[in-house]
Write a protein that holds these residues in place. Structure first.
Motif, PDB file in Angstrom:
ATOM      1  N   LEU A  11       1.202  16.009  71.513  1.00 35.73           N
ATOM      2  CA  LEU A  11       2.076  15.545  70.286  1.00 35.73           C
ATOM      3  C   LEU A  11       1.418  14.946  69.011  1.00 35.73           C
ATOM      4  CD1 LEU A  11       5.171  14.590  69.795  1.00 35.73           C
ATOM      5  CD2 LEU A  11       4.612  12.299  70.566  1.00 35.73           C
ATOM      6  N   ALA A  12      -0.019  14.651  69.129  1.00 37.74           N
ATOM      7  CA  ALA A  12      -0.772  14.187  67.997  1.00 37.74           C
ATOM      8  C   ALA A  12      -1.257  15.432  67.143  1.00 37.74           C
ATOM      9  CB  ALA A  12      -1.913  13.478  68.578  1.00 37.74           C
ATOM     10  N   GLN A  13      -1.041  16.549  67.409  1.00 37.27           N
ATOM     11  CA  GLN A  13      -1.256  17.757  66.565  1.00 37.27           C
ATOM     12  C   GLN A  13      -0.605  17.651  65.368  1.00 37.27           C
ATOM     13  OE1 GLN A  13      -1.267  21.570  68.503  1.00 37.27           O
ATOM     14  NE2 GLN A  13      -0.681  20.527  70.410  1.00 37.27           N
ATOM     15  N   TRP A  14      -1.314  17.675  64.148  1.00 32.46           N
ATOM     16  CA  TRP A  14      -0.838  17.733  62.824  1.00 32.46           C
ATOM     17  C   TRP A  14       0.478  18.558  62.568  1.00 32.46           C
ATOM     18  CZ3 TRP A  14      -0.140  21.279  59.269  1.00 32.46           C
ATOM     19  CH2 TRP A  14      -1.111  22.364  59.264  1.00 32.46           C
ATOM     20  N   GLN A  15       0.325  19.699  63.338  1.00 31.70           N
ATOM     21  CA  GLN A  15       1.620  20.594  63.021  1.00 31.70           C
ATOM     22  C   GLN A  15       2.813  19.909  63.799  1.00 31.70           C
ATOM     23  OE1 GLN A  15      -1.416  21.460  64.478  1.00 31.70           O
ATOM     24  NE2 GLN A  15      -1.870  23.605  63.955  1.00 31.70           N
ATOM     25  N   VAL A  16       2.548  19.586  64.954  1.00 25.97           N
ATOM     26  CA  VAL A  16       3.843  18.846  65.554  1.00 25.97           C
ATOM     27  C   VAL A  16       4.316  17.614  64.802  1.00 25.97           C
ATOM     28  CG1 VAL A  16       4.394  17.727  67.802  1.00 25.97           C
ATOM     29  CG2 VAL A  16       2.852  19.444  67.763  1.00 25.97           C
ATOM     30  N   LEU A  17       3.501  16.836  64.166  1.00 29.82           N
ATOM     31  CA  LEU A  17       3.838  15.533  63.627  1.00 29.82           C
ATOM     32  C   LEU A  17       4.653  16.079  62.188  1.00 29.82           C
ATOM     33  CD1 LEU A  17       0.600  13.518  64.081  1.00 29.82           C
ATOM     34  CD2 LEU A  17       2.949  13.270  64.981  1.00 29.82           C
ATOM     35  N   VAL A  18       4.179  17.236  61.554  1.00 25.71           N
ATOM     36  CA  VAL A  18       4.712  17.564  60.431  1.00 25.71           C
ATOM     37  C   VAL A  18       6.262  18.186  60.707  1.00 25.71           C
ATOM     38  CG1 VAL A  18       4.872  19.321  58.498  1.00 25.71           C
ATOM     39  CG2 VAL A  18       2.645  17.829  59.262  1.00 25.71           C
ATOM     40  N   ALA A  19       6.386  18.887  61.958  1.00 24.29           N
ATOM     41  CA  ALA A  19       7.426  19.496  62.236  1.00 24.29           C
ATOM     42  C   ALA A  19       8.520  18.240  62.619  1.00 24.29           C
ATOM     43  CB  ALA A  19       7.280  20.544  63.455  1.00 24.29           C
ATOM     44  N   LEU A  20       7.856  17.333  63.531  1.00 24.58           N
ATOM     45  CA  LEU A  20       8.801  16.101  63.614  1.00 24.58           C
ATOM     46  C   LEU A  20       9.405  15.558  62.232  1.00 24.58           C
ATOM     47  CD1 LEU A  20       7.168  14.156  66.292  1.00 24.58           C
ATOM     48  CD2 LEU A  20       9.464  14.908  66.444  1.00 24.58           C
ATOM     49  N   VAL A 338       7.531  30.811  77.803  1.00 25.24           N
ATOM     50  CA  VAL A 338       7.615  29.590  78.415  1.00 25.24           C
ATOM     51  C   VAL A 338       8.835  29.692  79.147  1.00 25.24           C
ATOM     52  CG1 VAL A 338       7.598  27.140  78.190  1.00 25.24           C
ATOM     53  CG2 VAL A 338       6.055  28.634  76.598  1.00 25.24           C
ATOM     54  N   VAL A 339       9.071  29.738  80.550  1.00 24.69           N
ATOM     55  CA  VAL A 339      10.374  29.942  81.262  1.00 24.69           C
ATOM     56  C   VAL A 339      10.484  28.520  81.744  1.00 24.69           C
ATOM     57  CG1 VAL A 339      11.357  31.038  82.986  1.00 24.69           C
ATOM     58  CG2 VAL A 339       9.542  32.218  81.790  1.00 24.69           C
ATOM     59  N   PRO A 340      11.591  27.976  81.055  1.00 27.64           N
ATOM     60  CA  PRO A 340      12.013  26.515  81.527  1.00 27.64           C
ATOM     61  C   PRO A 340      12.667  26.929  83.245  1.00 27.64           C
ATOM     62  CG  PRO A 340      13.700  27.547  80.007  1.00 27.64           C
ATOM     63  CD  PRO A 340      12.399  28.400  80.089  1.00 27.64           C
ATOM     64  N   GLY A 341      12.589  25.686  84.043  1.00 29.90           N
ATOM     65  CA  GLY A 341      13.097  25.834  85.093  1.00 29.90           C
ATOM     66  C   GLY A 341      12.030  25.100  86.082  1.00 29.90           C
ATOM     67  N   PRO A 342      12.580  25.347  87.504  1.00 27.22           N
ATOM     68  CA  PRO A 342      11.530  24.516  88.347  1.00 27.22           C
ATOM     69  C   PRO A 342      10.118  24.942  88.035  1.00 27.22           C
ATOM     70  CG  PRO A 342      13.273  25.941  89.520  1.00 27.22           C
ATOM     71  CD  PRO A 342      13.165  26.257  87.972  1.00 27.22           C
ATOM     72  N   GLN A 343       9.754  25.884  87.648  1.00 23.60           N
ATOM     73  CA  GLN A 343       8.053  26.154  87.446  1.00 23.60           C
ATOM     74  C   GLN A 343       7.682  25.258  86.442  1.00 23.60           C
ATOM     75  OE1 GLN A 343      10.448  28.372  87.458  1.00 23.60           O
ATOM     76  NE2 GLN A 343      10.295  29.783  85.631  1.00 23.60           N
ATOM     77  N   LEU A 344       8.422  25.209  85.291  1.00 28.23           N
ATOM     78  CA  LEU A 344       8.099  24.152  84.214  1.00 28.23           C
ATOM     79  C   LEU A 344       7.535  22.763  84.604  1.00 28.23           C
ATOM     80  CD1 LEU A 344       7.549  24.402  81.011  1.00 28.23           C
ATOM     81  CD2 LEU A 344       9.813  23.515  80.797  1.00 28.23           C
ATOM     82  N   PHE A 345       8.362  22.375  85.328  1.00 28.01           N
ATOM     83  CA  PHE A 345       7.942  20.964  85.918  1.00 28.01           C
ATOM     84  C   PHE A 345       6.842  21.041  86.654  1.00 28.01           C
ATOM     85  CE2 PHE A 345      12.357  19.882  84.274  1.00 28.01           C
ATOM     86  CZ  PHE A 345      12.102  18.529  83.947  1.00 28.01           C
ATOM     87  N   GLN A 346       6.504  22.041  87.418  1.00 29.14           N
ATOM     88  CA  GLN A 346       5.387  22.020  88.496  1.00 29.14           C
ATOM     89  C   GLN A 346       4.056  22.356  87.787  1.00 29.14           C
ATOM     90  OE1 GLN A 346       7.273  25.084  90.860  1.00 29.14           O
ATOM     91  NE2 GLN A 346       6.510  23.818  92.512  1.00 29.14           N
ATOM     92  N   GLY A 347       4.214  23.442  86.669  1.00 29.45           N
ATOM     93  CA  GLY A 347       3.076  23.530  86.105  1.00 29.45           C
ATOM     94  C   GLY A 347       2.811  23.059  84.718  1.00 29.45           C
ATOM     95  N   GLN A 348       3.593  22.557  83.917  1.00 29.43           N
ATOM     96  CA  GLN A 348       3.520  22.159  82.620  1.00 29.43           C
ATOM     97  C   GLN A 348       4.343  20.840  82.337  1.00 29.43           C
ATOM     98  OE1 GLN A 348       4.913  26.447  81.023  1.00 29.43           O
ATOM     99  NE2 GLN A 348       3.350  25.465  79.630  1.00 29.43           N
ATOM    100  N   LEU A 349       4.178  19.699  83.231  1.00 21.89           N
ATOM    101  CA  LEU A 349       5.015  18.525  83.331  1.00 21.89           C
ATOM    102  C   LEU A 349       4.413  17.914  81.811  1.00 21.89           C
ATOM    103  CD1 LEU A 349       6.783  16.766  84.472  1.00 21.89           C
ATOM    104  CD2 LEU A 349       4.838  15.578  85.623  1.00 21.89           C
ATOM    105  N   ASP A 350       3.283  18.033  81.457  1.00 16.78           N
ATOM    106  CA  ASP A 350       2.808  17.564  80.083  1.00 16.78           C
ATOM    107  C   ASP A 350       3.324  17.822  79.043  1.00 16.78           C
ATOM    108  OD1 ASP A 350       1.813  19.817  80.391  1.00 16.78           O
ATOM    109  OD2 ASP A 350      -0.136  19.449  79.463  1.00 16.78           O
ATOM    110  N   PHE A 351       3.680  19.207  79.034  1.00 15.42           N
ATOM    111  CA  PHE A 351       4.848  19.765  77.901  1.00 15.42           C
ATOM    112  C   PHE A 351       5.990  19.102  77.833  1.00 15.42           C
ATOM    113  CE2 PHE A 351       7.951  23.164  76.422  1.00 15.42           C
ATOM    114  CZ  PHE A 351       7.182  23.146  75.378  1.00 15.42           C
ATOM    115  N   VAL A 352       6.748  18.990  79.150  1.00 20.67           N
ATOM    116  CA  VAL A 352       7.896  18.241  79.084  1.00 20.67           C
ATOM    117  C   VAL A 352       7.944  16.927  78.500  1.00 20.67           C
ATOM    118  CG1 VAL A 352       9.895  17.538  80.723  1.00 20.67           C
ATOM    119  CG2 VAL A 352       8.727  19.721  81.148  1.00 20.67           C
ATOM    120  N   ILE A 353       6.837  16.092  79.073  1.00 21.56           N
ATOM    121  CA  ILE A 353       6.849  14.518  78.627  1.00 21.56           C
ATOM    122  C   ILE A 353       6.571  14.641  77.069  1.00 21.56           C
ATOM    123  CG2 ILE A 353       5.146  12.526  79.037  1.00 21.56           C
ATOM    124  CD1 ILE A 353       4.876  13.362  81.720  1.00 21.56           C
ATOM    125  N   ALA A 354       5.751  15.655  76.419  1.00 19.54           N
ATOM    126  CA  ALA A 354       5.700  15.727  75.115  1.00 19.54           C
ATOM    127  C   ALA A 354       6.893  15.739  74.463  1.00 19.54           C
ATOM    128  CB  ALA A 354       4.592  16.794  74.667  1.00 19.54           C
TER     129      ALA A 354
END
Length: 508
Positions: A11-20, A338-354
Motif C-alpha cells: 500500500l505504501a508504494q507511491w503509485q498506489v498512494l497517488v491512485a488512492l 490474478v484470478v479472484p476466488g479460493p486461490q487468492l485467499f490462499q496464496g495472496q492474502l496480503d494483496f486482499v488485506i492491502a
C-alpha cells in the motif's frame, strides 16, 4: 504479522498512494456532478488501468467506486438533485433540512454517516477475512457454478415488476459471452464467418457502450440543464458529534448495507429502503420523515456507503461480481492473470488485506477533502449537462479505441450506446446484460470442468456447500413464485372490486 507488513508495504508504494488520492477526490467530484456517476467514470477509466499493476488499477477504481456516493449527497441535499442514482433517498430529508436553513447540518450528517458506513463495512470484511480464507478452498467447480447461477437468478428476481425483461437481458448477456472461440476446443461460435467476431465481444467495449456512451447520448438529446447554485456555511465537523446521538440507526443501517452488499444483485437500493423503513418505524418522531428527519438522512447515507466494501466479498472470495461495478473490476484481475476466488485467499492474502486497507484510507481521504472543499464542489456541479455529455462521449471513444486500436470496437460500442439509450428511455435495466456476460463465461468454464467428475445429476450436489447452494436456489425460486402468485391474486381482487363498484354505480 508478516502478511500485514507485506500488505502495508504494498500500500505504501507511491503509485498506489497517488491512485488512492486521484480515485478518492475524482470519485467525489464525479459523484457530485448530476448525470455522470461512478459507473460512467469507471467504464471510461478501465482501459487506462490495464497498463497499471493490479493493486494500482484496483485502488484507483475502488477510490471512484467508494467515494462517488459521498459526492452524490451534495446536490441531493442542497439542490434536490441526486448526484448518483443511489443518493435519491437522501433528497427525502436532506433537501427539507436545507430549506429550513440547515444545509450545513445536513451535509455534515451525510458526510459523517457515509464515513461511518464505509468504515463499518471494511471492519466487517477484515473480521471475516480469516473465515473466508478457511471456507474458500472448499469451493470447487460445482460450487462456483452454482454460486454464479444463484447470482444470475438473484439479479433477475431483484428487478420486481421487470423480471421477464431482466431475465431476457441477462440471457442476452450470456449469449454475448458465447460469441467467438469456445474455451475447450477453440471452435467458432456465432461468428457467421466474420473475422471481427472471432475474438468475441469485448466486455469493456460493451460496458463503455451501455453505461458511458448511452449516458452521454442521454445528456445530449435531453433539454439543456444548468444545475442550480447553493451556498453552505457553518461548521461541517458538527455532524461527527451529532452522529453519536443516532448511533443505533447508524449501526443498523450499516449492517443492512453489509448484508445487502454481500448478496449478488441486491445492492444499495434495497439496503437503503430497509434502513430507512427501520429508522422510521423505530423513531420517536416518525412524522418528521420526509420533512427533514436527521435519522432518515443517516439511514440512507450509512447504508449505501456500507455496500461497496461488502460487495467485494463475493468478488474476492468466489470471483463472482454482485453488480456492474464489481464486474468491471473483475476484468482488471483477469488482464493481469490474478484470478479472484479460493486461490487468492490462499496464496495472496496480503494483496486482499492491502485492498481492505486501501478502502479505509480512501474513506479518510474523502472525509478530509469534503470537510475542506465543499465550497469548491458547489461550483463544479454547475457544469452544463450538454457539455458534460460531449466530454463523456469523447472520452468514451478514446477509451474504446485505446483497447485494441480498433475502429470496429468503436462501432460496436456506439451500437451498444444506442441500445443502452433505448433501454434507459424504456426504463429497463442494463446491469443484467453485464452480469450475464461475466457470469455466463464463469458458468460455462466451471460447468465443463465439473461435468468430468459427475456421473449422475445427484453427483453435482453431493458436497455440503453445493447442496446448500442448490437448496438456496430452489428457495429463492419458490419464494419468488409465491410472491408473484400473491401479487396476481391481489391484482385480481382489486380488479374485481373495481368492477363491482362500477356495476353498483350503473345500477344506482
Amino acid at each position: 504479522m508478516d502478511i500485514l507488513l507485506s500488505s502495508l508495504s504494498m500500500l505504501a508504494q507511491w503509485q498506489v498512494l497517488v491512485a488512492l488520492v486521484i480515485g478518492s477526490v475524482g470519485g467525489v467530484i464525479i459523484g457530485a456532478i448530476p448525470g455522470v456517476g461512478a459507473a460512467v467514470a469507471i467504464a471510461i477509466l478501465l482501459p487506462a488501468t490495464f497498463a497499471f499493476e493490479p493493486i494500482v488499477g484496483l485502488t484507483l477504481l475502488l477510490g471512484v467506486y467508494g467515494s462517488s456516493m459521498y459526492g452524490g449527497a451534495i446536490p441531493a441535499v442542497l439542490i434536490n438533485t441526486p448526484g448518483t442514482a443511489v443518493n435519491a433517498l437522501t433528497t427525502y430529508d436532506g433537501y427539507p433540512m436545507t430549506k429550513k436553513g440547515e444545509g450545513h447540518r445536513a451535509l455534515s450528517l451525510a458526510y459523517s454517516a457515509s464515513f461511518f458506513g464505509g468504515i463499518f463495512s471494511i471492519v466487517c470484511l477484515i473480521v471475516l477475512s480469516p473465515l473466508l480464507a478457511m471456507i474458500a478452498p472448499h469451493f470447487g467447480s460445482r460450487e462456483i457454478f452454482l454460486a454464479a447461477l444463484m447470482g444470475i437468478i438473484l439479479v433477475v428476481v431483484a428487478h420486481r415488476g421487470q423480471v421477464f425483461a431482466a431475465g431476457m437481458l441477462a440471457s442476452f448477456g450470456i449469449l454475448l459471452s458465447t460469441i467467438g472461440l469456445e474455451p475447450a476446443k477453440y471452435t467458432k461460435r456465432f461468428t457467421f464467418d466474420q473475422s471481427w467476431l472471432t475474438s468475441g465481444v469485448d466486455l469493456i467495449v460493451v460496458v463503455l457502450g451501455l453505461f458511458a456512451i448511452s449516458q452521454a447520448l442521454l445528456l445530449l438529446v435531453d433539454r439543456e440543464h444548468h444545475p442550480g447554485s447553493a451556498r453552505v456555511g457553518g461548521n461541517l465537523f458538527s455532524g461527527l458529534r451529532e452522529l453519536f446521538a443516532f448511533k443505533r440507526v447508524a449501526f443498523v443501517s450499516s449492517g443492512f448495507g453489509v448484508l445487502m452488499g454481500m448478496i449478488p444483485g441486491v445492492g444499495e437500493f434495497t439496503a437503503q429502503f430497509l434502513s430507512y423503513t427501520y429508522a422510521q418505524k423505530s423513531s420517536k418522531t416518525p412524522d418528521l420523515f420526509g420533512k427533514g428527519a436527521p435519522e432518515g438522512l443517516i439511514a440512507s447515507e450509512a447504508a449505501n456507503n456500507a455496500v461497496p466494501g461488502a460487495a467485494m466479498i463475493p468478488l474476492l472470495a468466489l470471483g463472482i461480481p454482485g453488480e456492474a461495478l464489481t464486474a468491471m473490476m473483475l476484468s482488471v484481475f483477469y488482464v493481469h492473470n490474478v484470478v479472484p476466488g479460493p486461490q487468492l485467499f490462499q496464496g495472496q492474502l496480503d494483496f486482499v488485506i492491502a485492498l481492505y486497507l486501501a478502502l479505509i484510507v480512501l474513506n479518510v481521504i474523502v472525509l478530509a477533502f469534503l470537510l475542506s472543499s465543499t465550497g469548491l464542489l458547489l461550483k463544479i456541479i454547475q457544469i452544463p449537462t450538454r457539455f458534460l455529455g460531449m466530454m463523456i462521449l469523447t472520452l468514451s471513444f478514446v477509451g474504446v479505441y485505446s483497447l485494441r486500436n480498433s475502429v470496429t470496437d468503436c462501432a460496436i460500442a456506439a451500437g451498444f450506446g444506442v441500445f443502452g439509450l433505448v433501454l434507459k428511455r424504456l426504463n429497463l435495466p442494463i446491469v443484467p446484460i453485464i452480469l450475464g456476460m461475466v457470469l455466463g463465461g464463469i458458468m460455462e468454464v466451471k460447468l465443463r470442468t465439473a461435468m468430468a467428475r459427475v456421473n449422475t445429476p445427484l453427483d453435482f450436489i453431493d458436497r455440503p456447500i453445493a447442496a446448500f447452494l442448490f437448496v438456496m436456489i430452489l428457495l429463492i425460486l419458490v419464494l419468488h413464485v409465491r410472491a408473484v402468485i400473491r401479487e396476481h391474486k391481489a391484482r385480481r381482487a382489486r380488479e374485481a372490486g373495481e368492477t363491482d363498484t362500477e356495476f353498483s354505480t350503473q345500477q344506482g
